[in-house]
Design an enzyme around this catalytic site. Structure first.
Site, PDB file in Angstrom:
ATOM      1  NE  ARG A  42      23.092 -25.607  31.131  1.00 41.49           N
ATOM      2  CZ  ARG A  42      23.904 -25.805  30.115  1.00 41.49           C
ATOM      3  NH1 ARG A  42      23.746 -25.124  29.002  1.00 41.49           N
ATOM      4  NH2 ARG A  42      24.891 -26.670  30.208  1.00 41.49           N
ATOM      5  CE  LYS A 199      36.460 -40.589  18.958  1.00 39.46           C
ATOM      6  NZ  LYS A 199      36.953 -39.486  18.089  1.00 39.46           N
ATOM      7  N   GLY A 352      25.686 -34.556  29.850  1.00 35.74           N
ATOM      8  CA  GLY A 352      24.408 -34.606  29.128  1.00 35.74           C
ATOM      9  C   GLY A 352      23.816 -35.992  28.997  1.00 35.74           C
ATOM     10  N   GLY A 375      30.882 -29.563  30.915  1.00 37.20           N
ATOM     11  CA  GLY A 375      32.314 -29.338  30.772  1.00 37.20           C
ATOM     12  C   GLY A 375      32.983 -28.969  32.078  1.00 37.20           C
TER      13      GLY A 375
END
Length: 398
Positions: A42, A199, A352, A375
């Site tokens: 980053r 999930k 990630g 996200g």
């Protein structure tokens, strides 16, 4: 591509020289217990915007959040000092770190300062207008170059955009939006998405959204186990969400109605335990025993999916299809990663675990675009408006 003002255009038009430029970067990097940066992607990704501004003689102020500080209570662990050190190395010039900066910043044209962790400022996370107005007053141009935080409305990503004299997108943010727009806005087909993870519940909206857009929706990991249950298959003691079987059936049906597909594994790699030394056993899905855990897709399934990827026009990848951290359960992810690398498709990857797989199998230079924002990448896939981008659009008159 979203209609926004770009920093590169302002530079090309000669509108940045001598101006006070406030850059919101995403410098939220992982650190070890001693405060050393362990992965600096980053920071390196933030350099082009800063260099561009310095090269035309702007007075440059850069800020970012780091970690989860308590507003109004600065602690040494919250400091951007390690980032200032790394930025100095990458830019080849001194990057002073400035604290208590919300009432004004002293920086000369051709120089850059790093403003201490913005989330320490009271009102940052609540997108306080008073704080945003203070910051807007000491810049001529505001640059949002923090894609990874652009799904949130905070004072340095959203509020300041409303009040700064000029507000624009930095090169990193613009590149992310270009790549995502190319992948999902008007994609070359077939469009194949790989959505994997533990999930279904965490990616249910994404799966539903993509089922309306893609030609093949490849599911993996625990998500695939739930879809196998929905297809009437036994999964032993594998991770799954039985309460979402109905949702999985709806997604399969929605894709089928459009002539698309959600491929269900025909063979799997199982183990009796989840451990680095667990013995792997490959078997047809019909032979999964009650005490089996499914930890990867099998070779027949892998070959079929790899063939789809190699003929795709566009590929969106979020999540490894097996427990690739254990090599005996990594063949599915490795083979699909190599198929993506070999494909002529435009490919975009984010998240990630996905980035970790890309690094492990050394294909970074063969993926068309690797997203820096986990996200934010997911929210874009869900079809959500990115709040910080939306306000940039409004400033551009969109």
């Amino acid at each position: 591509m979203t209609k926004i003002l770009r920093f590169t255009d302002l530079i090309a038009e000669g509108k940045v020289s001598g101006k006070r430029v406030f850059i919101r970067a995403d410098l939220n990097v992982p650190q070890d217990d001693d405060g050393n940066i362990t992965e600096d992607t980053r920071v390196r990704a933030s350099v082009p915007a800063i260099k561009d501004a310095l090269e035309v003689g702007a007075a440059v102020m850069v800020t970012s959040h780091l970690g989860r500080p308590t507003e109004g209570q600065f602690k040494p662990k919250d400091s951007l000092a390690p980032v200032a050190k790394r930025l100095s190395e990458l830019l080849g010039c001194d990057v002073p770190l400035v604290s208590d900066w919300v009432d004004g910043v002293n920086v000369q044209p051709g120089h850059v300062v790093l403003l201490e962790n913005c989330r320490v400022n009271k009102g940052e996370k609540k997108n306080d207008d008073a704080l945003a107005q203070k910051m807007a007053k000491f810049c001529d141009i505001y640059v949002n170059d923090a894609f990874g935080i652009s799904h949130r409305a905070e004072a340095t990503t959203h509020g300041i955009t409303k009040f700064a004299p000029v507000a624009c997108a930095g090169p990193l943010l613009a590149a992310e939006l270009d790549a995502l727009g190319k992948a999902l806005g008007n994609p070359k087909r077939p469009l194949v998405a790989i959505i994997a993870g533990s999930k279904v519940s965490t990616k249910l909206i994404i799966l539903k959204s993509l089922a309306e857009k893609v030609d093949q929706l490849i599911v993996g990991g625990g998500i695939a186990n739930t879809f196998m249950l929905a297809s009437g298959l036994k999964i032993g003691k594998s991770l799954a969400e039985a309460d979402l079987v109905g949702e999985a059936k709806e997604i399969i049906d929605a894709a089928r109605t459009r002539g698309a597909s959600v491929p269900i594994p025909s063979d799997v790699v199982t183990a009796k335990e989840f451990a680095p030394i667990a013995k792997a056993e490959t078997k047809p899905v019909a032979d999964v025993a009650d005490d089996d855990m499914i930890l990867d897709i099998g070779p027949d399934t892998t070959r079929a999916l790899a063939a789809q990827l190699e003929t795709a026009g566009t590929i969106v990848w979020n999540g490894p299809v097996g427990v690739f951290e254990f090599d005996q359960f990594g063949n599915g992810t490795k083979t699909l990663a190599q198929a993506i690398a070999n494909s002529m498709a435009f490919s975009i990857a984010g998240g990630g675990d996905t980035l970790a797989a890309i690094a492990k199998y050394d294909i970074a230079d063969k993926v068309s675009y690797i997203s820096t924002g986990g996200g934010t990448f997911l929210e874009f896939l869900e079809g959500k408006k990115l709040l910080a981008v939306e306000v940039l659009e409004s400033r551009a008159g969109a």
